[in-house]
Design a protein around this motif. Structure first.
Motif, PDB file in Angstrom:
ATOM      1  N   ASN A  64       0.814  -1.223   0.000  1.00 24.64           N
ATOM      2  CA  ASN A  64       0.000   0.000   0.000  1.00 24.64           C
ATOM      3  C   ASN A  64       0.841   1.263   0.000  1.00 24.64           C
ATOM      4  OD1 ASN A  64      -2.222  -1.607   0.076  1.00 24.64           O
ATOM      5  ND2 ASN A  64      -2.697  -1.268   2.236  1.00 24.64           N
ATOM      6  N   GLU A  65       1.942   1.243   0.728  1.00 24.60           N
ATOM      7  CA  GLU A  65       2.642   2.499   0.956  1.00 24.60           C
ATOM      8  C   GLU A  65       3.972   2.632   0.236  1.00 24.60           C
ATOM      9  OE1 GLU A  65       2.654   3.577   5.058  1.00 24.60           O
ATOM     10  OE2 GLU A  65       0.770   2.515   5.447  1.00 24.60           O
ATOM     11  N   PHE A  66       4.527   1.499  -0.235  1.00 24.44           N
ATOM     12  CA  PHE A  66       5.859   1.580  -0.826  1.00 24.44           C
ATOM     13  C   PHE A  66       5.900   1.187  -2.302  1.00 24.44           C
ATOM     14  CE2 PHE A  66       6.522   1.419   3.663  1.00 24.44           C
ATOM     15  CZ  PHE A  66       7.662   2.164   3.897  1.00 24.44           C
ATOM     16  N   THR A  67       4.765   0.783  -2.874  1.00 25.16           N
ATOM     17  CA  THR A  67       4.828   0.383  -4.280  1.00 25.16           C
ATOM     18  C   THR A  67       3.927   1.272  -5.134  1.00 25.16           C
ATOM     19  OG1 THR A  67       2.969  -1.159  -4.255  1.00 25.16           O
ATOM     20  CG2 THR A  67       5.101  -2.044  -3.573  1.00 25.16           C
ATOM     21  N   LEU A  68       4.297   1.372  -6.388  1.00 30.09           N
ATOM     22  CA  LEU A  68       3.531   2.185  -7.328  1.00 30.09           C
ATOM     23  C   LEU A  68       2.116   1.627  -7.464  1.00 30.09           C
ATOM     24  CD1 LEU A  68       3.563   4.433  -9.427  1.00 30.09           C
ATOM     25  CD2 LEU A  68       4.380   2.782 -11.110  1.00 30.09           C
ATOM     26  N   TRP A  69       2.058   0.313  -7.616  1.00 31.43           N
ATOM     27  CA  TRP A  69       0.777  -0.361  -7.792  1.00 31.43           C
ATOM     28  C   TRP A  69      -0.140  -0.110  -6.603  1.00 31.43           C
ATOM     29  CZ3 TRP A  69      -2.416  -1.646 -11.159  1.00 31.43           C
ATOM     30  CH2 TRP A  69      -3.324  -2.688 -11.022  1.00 31.43           C
ATOM     31  N   GLY A  70       0.450  -0.183  -5.421  1.00 34.91           N
ATOM     32  CA  GLY A  70      -0.335   0.034  -4.205  1.00 34.91           C
ATOM     33  C   GLY A  70      -0.883   1.444  -4.147  1.00 34.91           C
ATOM     34  N   ARG A  71      -0.081   2.393  -4.607  1.00 32.56           N
ATOM     35  CA  ARG A  71      -0.554   3.790  -4.587  1.00 32.56           C
ATOM     36  C   ARG A  71      -1.670   4.019  -5.592  1.00 32.56           C
ATOM     37  NH1 ARG A  71       4.723   7.280  -3.128  1.00 32.56           N
ATOM     38  NH2 ARG A  71       5.554   5.753  -1.672  1.00 32.56           N
ATOM     39  N   ILE A  72      -1.503   3.361  -6.769  1.00 34.02           N
ATOM     40  CA  ILE A  72      -2.578   3.498  -7.762  1.00 34.02           C
ATOM     41  C   ILE A  72      -3.864   2.911  -7.196  1.00 34.02           C
ATOM     42  CG2 ILE A  72      -3.361   2.736 -10.042  1.00 34.02           C
ATOM     43  CD1 ILE A  72      -0.379   2.796 -10.886  1.00 34.02           C
ATOM     44  N   LYS A  73      -3.722   1.727  -6.586  1.00 36.78           N
ATOM     45  CA  LYS A  73      -4.900   1.123  -5.956  1.00 36.78           C
ATOM     46  C   LYS A  73      -5.496   2.053  -4.921  1.00 36.78           C
ATOM     47  CE  LYS A  73      -4.225  -3.906  -5.836  1.00 36.78           C
ATOM     48  NZ  LYS A  73      -3.821  -4.912  -4.859  1.00 36.78           N
ATOM     49  N   GLY A  74      -4.618   2.747  -4.184  1.00 36.48           N
ATOM     50  CA  GLY A  74      -5.078   3.673  -3.151  1.00 36.48           C
ATOM     51  C   GLY A  74      -5.917   4.789  -3.753  1.00 36.48           C
ATOM     52  N   LEU A  75      -5.440   5.302  -4.904  1.00 33.49           N
ATOM     53  CA  LEU A  75      -6.172   6.385  -5.571  1.00 33.49           C
ATOM     54  C   LEU A  75      -7.549   5.912  -6.001  1.00 33.49           C
ATOM     55  CD1 LEU A  75      -3.351   7.958  -7.765  1.00 33.49           C
ATOM     56  CD2 LEU A  75      -4.412   8.923  -5.718  1.00 33.49           C
ATOM     57  N   LEU A  76      -7.627   4.642  -6.371  1.00 32.65           N
ATOM     58  CA  LEU A  76      -8.907   4.097  -6.835  1.00 32.65           C
ATOM     59  C   LEU A  76      -9.737   3.549  -5.680  1.00 32.65           C
ATOM     60  CD1 LEU A  76      -7.526   2.196  -9.954  1.00 32.65           C
ATOM     61  CD2 LEU A  76      -8.711   4.397  -9.935  1.00 32.65           C
ATOM     62  N   GLY A  77      -9.194   3.658  -4.477  1.00 34.46           N
ATOM     63  CA  GLY A  77      -9.925   3.151  -3.315  1.00 34.46           C
ATOM     64  C   GLY A  77      -9.971   1.639  -3.243  1.00 34.46           C
ATOM     65  N   LEU A  78      -8.954   0.943  -3.838  1.00 35.13           N
ATOM     66  CA  LEU A  78      -8.974  -0.520  -3.851  1.00 35.13           C
ATOM     67  C   LEU A  78      -8.002  -1.140  -2.849  1.00 35.13           C
ATOM     68  CD1 LEU A  78      -9.006  -1.001  -7.731  1.00 35.13           C
ATOM     69  CD2 LEU A  78     -10.922  -1.325  -6.173  1.00 35.13           C
ATOM     70  N   GLN A  79      -7.330  -0.302  -2.060  1.00 35.39           N
ATOM     71  CA  GLN A  79      -6.350  -0.851  -1.118  1.00 35.39           C
ATOM     72  C   GLN A  79      -7.023  -1.684  -0.036  1.00 35.39           C
ATOM     73  OE1 GLN A  79      -4.132   2.316   0.619  1.00 35.39           O
ATOM     74  NE2 GLN A  79      -2.500   2.196  -0.904  1.00 35.39           N
ATOM     75  N   LYS A  80      -6.364  -2.812   0.284  1.00 40.13           N
ATOM     76  CA  LYS A  80      -6.828  -3.560   1.453  1.00 40.13           C
ATOM     77  C   LYS A  80      -5.994  -3.096   2.617  1.00 40.13           C
ATOM     78  CE  LYS A  80      -8.244  -7.743  -0.947  1.00 40.13           C
ATOM     79  NZ  LYS A  80      -7.739  -9.063  -1.361  1.00 40.13           N
ATOM     80  N   LYS A  81      -6.573  -2.311   3.488  1.00 38.96           N
ATOM     81  CA  LYS A  81      -5.803  -1.714   4.580  1.00 38.96           C
ATOM     82  C   LYS A  81      -5.596  -2.707   5.723  1.00 38.96           C
ATOM     83  CE  LYS A  81      -5.965   3.107   3.893  1.00 38.96           C
ATOM     84  NZ  LYS A  81      -7.128   3.599   3.141  1.00 38.96           N
TER      85      LYS A  81
ATOM     86  N   ALA B 342      13.081   6.682  -4.059  1.00 37.24           N
ATOM     87  CA  ALA B 342      13.468   7.833  -3.240  1.00 37.24           C
ATOM     88  C   ALA B 342      12.347   8.185  -2.269  1.00 37.24           C
ATOM     89  CB  ALA B 342      13.795   9.015  -4.143  1.00 37.24           C
ATOM     90  N   LEU B 343      11.119   8.160  -2.800  1.00 41.60           N
ATOM     91  CA  LEU B 343       9.972   8.450  -1.933  1.00 41.60           C
ATOM     92  C   LEU B 343       9.860   7.426  -0.809  1.00 41.60           C
ATOM     93  CD1 LEU B 343       7.166   9.421  -4.473  1.00 41.60           C
ATOM     94  CD2 LEU B 343       8.196  10.884  -2.732  1.00 41.60           C
ATOM     95  N   SER B 344      10.036   6.129  -1.218  1.00 41.70           N
ATOM     96  CA  SER B 344       9.908   5.057  -0.232  1.00 41.70           C
ATOM     97  C   SER B 344      10.992   5.162   0.834  1.00 41.70           C
ATOM     98  CB  SER B 344      10.008   3.703  -0.923  1.00 41.70           C
ATOM     99  OG  SER B 344       8.923   3.540  -1.794  1.00 41.70           O
ATOM    100  N   ARG B 345      12.208   5.494   0.383  1.00 37.07           N
ATOM    101  CA  ARG B 345      13.292   5.640   1.356  1.00 37.07           C
ATOM    102  C   ARG B 345      12.973   6.729   2.363  1.00 37.07           C
ATOM    103  NH1 ARG B 345      16.849   4.589  -2.655  1.00 37.07           N
ATOM    104  NH2 ARG B 345      17.152   6.783  -3.190  1.00 37.07           N
ATOM    105  N   LYS B 346      12.426   7.816   1.862  1.00 40.14           N
ATOM    106  CA  LYS B 346      12.078   8.915   2.757  1.00 40.14           C
ATOM    107  C   LYS B 346      11.023   8.452   3.747  1.00 40.14           C
ATOM    108  CE  LYS B 346      10.481  13.723   2.744  1.00 40.14           C
ATOM    109  NZ  LYS B 346       9.867  13.482   4.024  1.00 40.14           N
TER     110      LYS B 346
END
Lengths: 421, 367
Positions: A64-81, B342-346
């Protein structure tokens, strides 16, 4: 007054995510080999005990917080928190069904260190208030009394008196400038006092200068088991302070698996500086003495003996040949379990499972793997060198009505020492 | 009188007393060898009937003669079939009777008489144009000059064995002789790679037969290997595959799993990343093959297999991705991932900085 909350748990998980963790999660190929390596899964057959699944809270925070895919999912409200309910549900998986034995880590075909990640996940579990009561009490007692079992020096002093009167030797205490500082675990002091007596005899025989410390006699680390680096670091600091006070150059960890890895491998990282001394397991010291010809033995055990390798010693620290060299010294009829050394099966009690009453049933289920291994080679006695493994073997064999006594290797060596004139 | 190589194959075979029935059998065997349907046998027969036996010049450079040894163990067609019936092997160090100047003269004569028509088969790698030519010479000439001279008017070049195809053992780090593969040096002629250490004998003869039957080179993969033989991975055709799918792996060469014939992946089998026909054609006339003998696949038909990590280390990186591909992919990944990393490291640093230590009081509240 501050308290442990979900937010703190998530922050702790976030703080645990580093490059290896990210690499491990992204390289998992879902092959399921870790399940095949885990006694808790194999003996229950319940897929929820698959090691990689135990990492789901940590994995979700990473995704959710460290991957691109997770962030995209977050924007779409699809994250499993990760929710408090989820952490509560996972508490059993992370503590009760994992002995941190690390077998999953060695079999993973893409080299993921699952054991290290479960250790990391526990950091988040503690901070969110989801740790088993048994481990919480052990941690609190370790910090407040110096021992997870609430043991104090006066108890050890009584045992020392027993050892001195039965062996006729002196147990050195607070002797400055000794070569070795010997640490013990509460389990050894209460359940296996013969261990202290054995060390006293062997070191007297080999002419080793050693000492116990009244400042710190206990090296088990409840902080490692519960998975909290603050508590773990404080317990390590106590050992370092005691060793520094007595100016010893070598420290011997107790015959306790996690205590050994805690003090030897995790310790310097926890306190953020190197030790001014070296750390050994008693088995390593005994094998060095054997190689140097400083241990003279006579006679050999003639019954069929087999060996259980503690996972912290064999798998995580590479101490495998040493115990076999020592066995060869005193055993005539030794047979290895089929899977031993690096790939041995865990007894099922380590990593805090034995301090967690709720896990009793699972602990015995996991032991069935060890039991099957023992049945395969049918020894007359089992030998081991970790107090937790030894207790688990004794309890397990009794529970399954197998009359196979369990002995400590150090004690066995002590029994065969050549008597001095 | 016509030159021997001017005869059609049909004529040549009849000269050797081969019956019509025997000829068709041979065609059927050739069809199956090339993974063609049996219905192709008559077409093959018709083609072979009319085909001219091509002149073949076999050059051996930095090699161990294992590839020739392999060829001599070919079964269908046999080496005799191949030499007497299919091709006119005009020059081959190991197999020819001629020696000295007569041998070199045979090569030059074959090149002259079959200009533009002959096949060159190479086994062994070649010290490159920048290397010391003295590392490997034949009749006083460097391998490089012989190769370039011989391929100049060739119809096609077949690189037999991993040394000729990909550099092989001579090219393994640190590559003291500056060894190069045929395709590194020959750019203006069709080059077919038939790698393997050694290649399966029937694969060598099969490629030659394909050229004879169809008058052109077979379809090739990205490494110039004929797809008919190198189209599938060892792993996909391995008889131990069901054990892999079930997660049953031998952990050592003598454990119970090994005795039960379980998958050798964990003992370093490179089958998943190796493309060859061992699993289906096997060796010694279909007797056995390495994995059946209990040894993991070494990946001998893949580029850089000597330098691709230990033979007994399990595969973790796909070995068929060359360094350039990996570098390219790595660079692309770095660009894409850089910003995010870089974002993740931060994020990680912030989390570590704001992490609250746990106290005993806090723990006690949970009791």
């Amino acid at each position: 007054m501050s308290e442990l909350t979900l937010e703190r748990g998530l922050a702790a998980l976030r703080a645990e995510i580093d490059a290896p963790t990210a690499a491990f999660f992204s390289s998992c190929v879902h092959c399921g080999l870790c399940a095949q390596a885990c006694p808790f899964y194999l003996e229950t057959g319940d897929p929820k005990y698959t090691p990689i699944l135990k990492l789901e809270p940590l994995r979700r925070v990473w995704e959710n917080e460290f991957t691109l895919w997770g962030r995209i999912k977050g924007l779409l409200g699809l994250q499993k928190k990760v929710t408090d309910e989820m952490l509560a549900e996972w508490e059993e998986l992370v503590y009760d069904s994992c002995s941190l034995c690390g077998r999953c880590s060695v079999v993973c075909p893409v080299g993921n260190d699952l054991y290290a990640m479960i250790r990391k996940t526990r950091e988040g579990m503690v901070q969110s208030g989801h740790a088993p009561e048994g481990l919480i009490s052990a941690s609190v007692r370790a910090i407040t009394t110096g021992s997870p079992m609430g043991l104090q020096w006066k108890t050890l002093a009584v045992q020392i008196q027993h050892v001195e009167s039965s062996s006729g030797l002196t147990v050195p205490v607070d002797r400055e400038g000794a070569e070795y500082l010997v640490l013990l675990s509460s389990m050894e002091i209460i359940n296996f006092p013969e261990y202290l007596e054995a060390i006293t005899k062997i070191f007297d025989h080999a002419g080793i200068s050693w000492t116990l410390s009244t400042q710190c006699f206990e090296a088990t680390n409840a902080g490692i088991q519960i998975g909290n680096k603050d508590i773990a670091a404080e317990l390590v600091e106590r050992v370092v302070a005691a060793a520094e006070t007595l100016r010893v150059s070598k420290v011997i960890s107790p015959e306790c698996g996690h205590a050994y890895t805690a003090i030897r491998w995790e310790g310097p990282n926890l306190i953020g500086r190197p030790y001014p001394f070296r750390v050994f397991h008693i088995i390593e010291v005994l094998d060095e003495l054997r190689a140097a010809g400083r241990i003279k033995t006579e006679g050999k055990e003639d019954d069929r003996l087999s060996l259980h390798d503690p996972c912290n010693l064999a798998r995580k620290s590479g101490v495998i040949q040493q115990q076999r060299n020592l066995m060869a010294l005193v055993a005539e009829n030794f047979v290895d379990l089929k899977e031993h050394g690096k790939y041995q099966w865990c007894c099922g009690a380590g990593g805090g499972v034995s301090s967690n009453e709720r896990a009793e049933e699972l602990k015995m289920a996991a032991f069935k793997r060890k039991k099957a291994q023992i049945e395969e080679v049918a020894p007359e006695r089992m030998v081991t060198m970790c107090a937790t493994c030894r207790t688990q073997l004794e309890e397990g064999l009794e529970a399954f009505n197998m009359e196979i006594p369990v002995v400590g290797l150090t004690e066995m060596i002590a029994e065969h020492l050549v008597e001095r004139d | 009188m016509r030159k021997r190589s001017d005869k059609t194959l049909g004529e040549s075979l009849r000269d050797h007393g081969l019956s019509r029935r025997g000829f068709l059998k041979l065609c059927a065997a050739t069809a199956s060898l090339m993974a063609l349907p049996p219905s192709m046998a008559p077409a093959i027969a018709a083609a072979l009937e009319q085909a001219r036996r091509p002149s073949v010049i076999w050059l051996s450079f930095q090699e161990c003669t294992g590839c020739t040894e392999s060829l001599t163990r070919a079964h269908a067609p046999t080496l005799e079939d191949l030499i007497l019936d299919f091709i006119s092997l005009d020059y081959h160090h190991t197999l020819q009777a001629a020696s000295g100047e007569a041998a070199e003269a045979a090569r030059l004569q074959a090149m002259d008489e079959n200009r533009g028509q002959y096949l060159v088969i190479v086994d062994g790698s070649i010290p490159g144009p920048d290397a010391n030519p003295g590392f490997s010479t034949v009749a006083g000439h460097s391998n490089y000059s012989i190769l370039m001279e011989t391929v100049e008017h060739a119809a096609a070049v077949i690189a037999v064995g991993t040394c000729a195809a990909f550099g092989g053992l001579p090219q393994a780090r640190p590559n003291p002789t500056g060894a190069m593969s045929v395709m590194d040096l020959v750019r203006d002629k069709p080059v077919i790679n038939v790698p393997g250490c050694p290649p399966i004998p029937m694969v060598i003869t099969g490629v030659i037969a394909h050229y004879l039957v169809f008058g052109r080179l077979p379809e090739l993969d990205g490494y110039g290997r004929p797809l008919a033989f190198y189209g599938q991975s060892i792993h996909d055709r391995c008889y131990r595959r069901p054990f892999y799918d079930k997660g049953l792996f031998a952990e050592s060469f003598d454990d119970e799993g090994a005795k039960q014939g379980w998958c050798l992946y964990r003992l370093g089998c490179k089958g998943p990343t190796t493309y060859n026909a061992c699993a289906t054609m096997k060796w010694n006339d279909g007797t056995s093959w390495p994995v059946e003998a209990g040894h993991p696949c070494l990946g001998c038909s893949e580029p850089q297999f000597w330098d691709a990590g230990g033979f007994y280390e399990p595969v973790s990186v796909p070995l068929t991705l060359g360094p350039a591909t990996l570098l390219g992919a790595g660079a692309a990944g770095a660009v894409v991932g850089g910003g995010l990393a870089a974002l993740s490291r931060k994020k990680g640093r912030d989390a570590a900085a704001t992490r609250q230590p746990v106290t005993v009081d806090e723990l006690e509240q949970k009791l």
